[in-house]
Design a protein around this motif. Structure first.
Motif, PDB file in Angstrom:
ATOM      1  N   THR A 119      21.660 -23.877 -59.156  1.00 17.02           N
ATOM      2  CA  THR A 119      22.442 -23.846 -60.392  1.00 17.02           C
ATOM      3  C   THR A 119      22.071 -22.584 -61.169  1.00 17.02           C
ATOM      4  OG1 THR A 119      20.747 -25.008 -61.672  1.00 17.02           O
ATOM      5  CG2 THR A 119      22.371 -26.367 -60.487  1.00 17.02           C
ATOM      6  N   LYS A 120      22.862 -22.301 -62.189  1.00 19.52           N
ATOM      7  CA  LYS A 120      22.585 -21.139 -63.028  1.00 19.52           C
ATOM      8  C   LYS A 120      21.189 -21.224 -63.636  1.00 19.52           C
ATOM      9  CE  LYS A 120      24.403 -18.549 -66.980  1.00 19.52           C
ATOM     10  NZ  LYS A 120      25.493 -18.479 -68.023  1.00 19.52           N
ATOM     11  N   ASP A 121      20.813 -22.421 -64.092  1.00 19.99           N
ATOM     12  CA  ASP A 121      19.489 -22.595 -64.705  1.00 19.99           C
ATOM     13  C   ASP A 121      18.380 -22.429 -63.667  1.00 19.99           C
ATOM     14  OD1 ASP A 121      20.613 -23.004 -67.166  1.00 19.99           O
ATOM     15  OD2 ASP A 121      20.452 -25.193 -67.103  1.00 19.99           O
ATOM     16  N   GLU A 122      18.578 -22.969 -62.472  1.00 17.82           N
ATOM     17  CA  GLU A 122      17.570 -22.840 -61.416  1.00 17.82           C
ATOM     18  C   GLU A 122      17.373 -21.375 -61.029  1.00 17.82           C
ATOM     19  OE1 GLU A 122      17.964 -27.078 -58.974  1.00 17.82           O
ATOM     20  OE2 GLU A 122      19.388 -25.442 -58.561  1.00 17.82           O
ATOM     21  N   LEU A 123      18.472 -20.622 -60.936  1.00 15.79           N
ATOM     22  CA  LEU A 123      18.360 -19.200 -60.603  1.00 15.79           C
ATOM     23  C   LEU A 123      17.651 -18.439 -61.718  1.00 15.79           C
ATOM     24  CD1 LEU A 123      18.944 -16.799 -58.788  1.00 15.79           C
ATOM     25  CD2 LEU A 123      21.208 -16.621 -59.853  1.00 15.79           C
ATOM     26  N   THR A 124      17.961 -18.771 -62.957  1.00 20.78           N
ATOM     27  CA  THR A 124      17.303 -18.109 -64.092  1.00 20.78           C
ATOM     28  C   THR A 124      15.796 -18.330 -64.049  1.00 20.78           C
ATOM     29  OG1 THR A 124      19.257 -18.288 -65.508  1.00 20.78           O
ATOM     30  CG2 THR A 124      17.137 -18.006 -66.601  1.00 20.78           C
ATOM     31  N   ILE A 125      15.381 -19.562 -63.767  1.00 17.54           N
ATOM     32  CA  ILE A 125      13.944 -19.868 -63.692  1.00 17.54           C
ATOM     33  C   ILE A 125      13.290 -19.097 -62.555  1.00 17.54           C
ATOM     34  CG2 ILE A 125      12.286 -21.702 -63.156  1.00 17.54           C
ATOM     35  CD1 ILE A 125      14.209 -23.630 -64.646  1.00 17.54           C
ATOM     36  N   LEU A 126      13.956 -19.046 -61.397  1.00 20.36           N
ATOM     37  CA  LEU A 126      13.412 -18.305 -60.259  1.00 20.36           C
ATOM     38  C   LEU A 126      13.274 -16.823 -60.591  1.00 20.36           C
ATOM     39  CD1 LEU A 126      12.554 -18.050 -57.287  1.00 20.36           C
ATOM     40  CD2 LEU A 126      14.985 -17.844 -56.700  1.00 20.36           C
ATOM     41  N   MET A 127      14.285 -16.255 -61.209  1.00 23.26           N
ATOM     42  CA  MET A 127      14.241 -14.826 -61.533  1.00 23.26           C
ATOM     43  C   MET A 127      13.176 -14.526 -62.585  1.00 23.26           C
ATOM     44  SD  MET A 127      18.294 -13.833 -61.302  1.00 23.26           S
ATOM     45  CE  MET A 127      18.052 -12.059 -61.326  1.00 23.26           C
ATOM     46  N   GLN A 128      12.955 -15.474 -63.478  1.00 30.25           N
ATOM     47  CA  GLN A 128      11.872 -15.312 -64.453  1.00 30.25           C
ATOM     48  C   GLN A 128      10.511 -15.338 -63.763  1.00 30.25           C
ATOM     49  OE1 GLN A 128      12.748 -18.494 -67.198  1.00 30.25           O
ATOM     50  NE2 GLN A 128      14.093 -17.208 -68.471  1.00 30.25           N
TER      51      GLN A 128
END
Length: 224
Positions: A119-128
């Motif tokens: 999901t968008k949130d999961e990708l954001t967390i991974l990229m962080q």
């Protein structure tokens, strides 16, 4: 459960007097939830073994089972579907599409695989976690080697693969980033029951491995 099982794998290149056996009767297993390392000198066949494990290349003989599917016996289309849905690749040659931004690299994956991705949130967390969340609008030629490597790692994990094959994933990273990436991969294995195979010369990765194998002269041996 055995996630990877190689039985009597042989692979040669060339013909006649120029024929060279790269893999010699390889037998190998990896369990679900393991992070295993394959090391060995340059030219020992590590990358060839990884491409055979990942159903990118067939062996000359032997069988390749991934999640109890004999992938070497699948049709080309069935192999493509299997890789798309169950395998993630983190390759040494950063294969980012040069004319797409970092964000567009993931949008492209969405166009090929329509569901099951982060999901968008999961990708954001991974990229962080990988410290690349500020690079979404950058093109590959605007990234450093380490940044490019971390984007490649994120893209390899984006489809939430059950089996992950990584070829020198930490080669361009400093020690701080190596720790972050290795801890991320270790957590994926242990907490999410993924199976991760890392081909590397980087000794900094060894402490995170469940098993370490050495590939020399076409033969593989367990060293840890």
């Amino acid at each position: 459960m055995e996630a990877i099982k190689l039985t009597n794998i042989n692979k040669s290149f060339g013909d006649g007097e120029n024929r060279f056996q790269v893999l010699d009767n390889i037998n190998f297993t990896a369990q679900q939830g393991e992070l295993d390392i394959i090391t060995g000198p340059s030219g020992s066949g590590k990358s060839t073994l990884l491409t055979i494990m990942g159903a990118l290349r067939n062996p000359d003989s032997g069988t390749v089972e991934l999640n109890q599917t004999k992938v070497d016996q699948l049709s080309s289309k069935a192999k493509d579907d299997f890789r798309l849905n169950q395998i993630g690749f983190i390759l040494q040659a950063h294969d980012l599409v040069p004319y797409l931004t970092v964000q567009q690299q993931f949008t492209l994956v969405d166009k090929v695989r329509h569901q099951g991705n982060m999901t968008k949130d999961e990708l954001t967390i991974l990229m962080q976690k990988l410290n690349i969340d500020n690079l979404t609008n950058h093109f590959p030629n605007e990234l450093s080697g380490g940044q490019s490597q971390r984007v490649t790692i994120a893209r390899g994990l984006y489809t939430k693969p059950q089996i992950i094959f990584a070829d020198e994933p930490t080669a361009a990273l400093d020690s701080k980033r190596v720790t972050e990436v290795c801890q991320l991969l270790s957590d994926l294995a242990k907490k999410e029951h993924r199976t991760i195979i890392v081909v590397t010369h980087d000794d900094r990765v060894n402490q995170y491995a469940d098993h370490i194998y050495n590939l020399v002269d076409g033969k593989i041996s367990l060293i840890k």
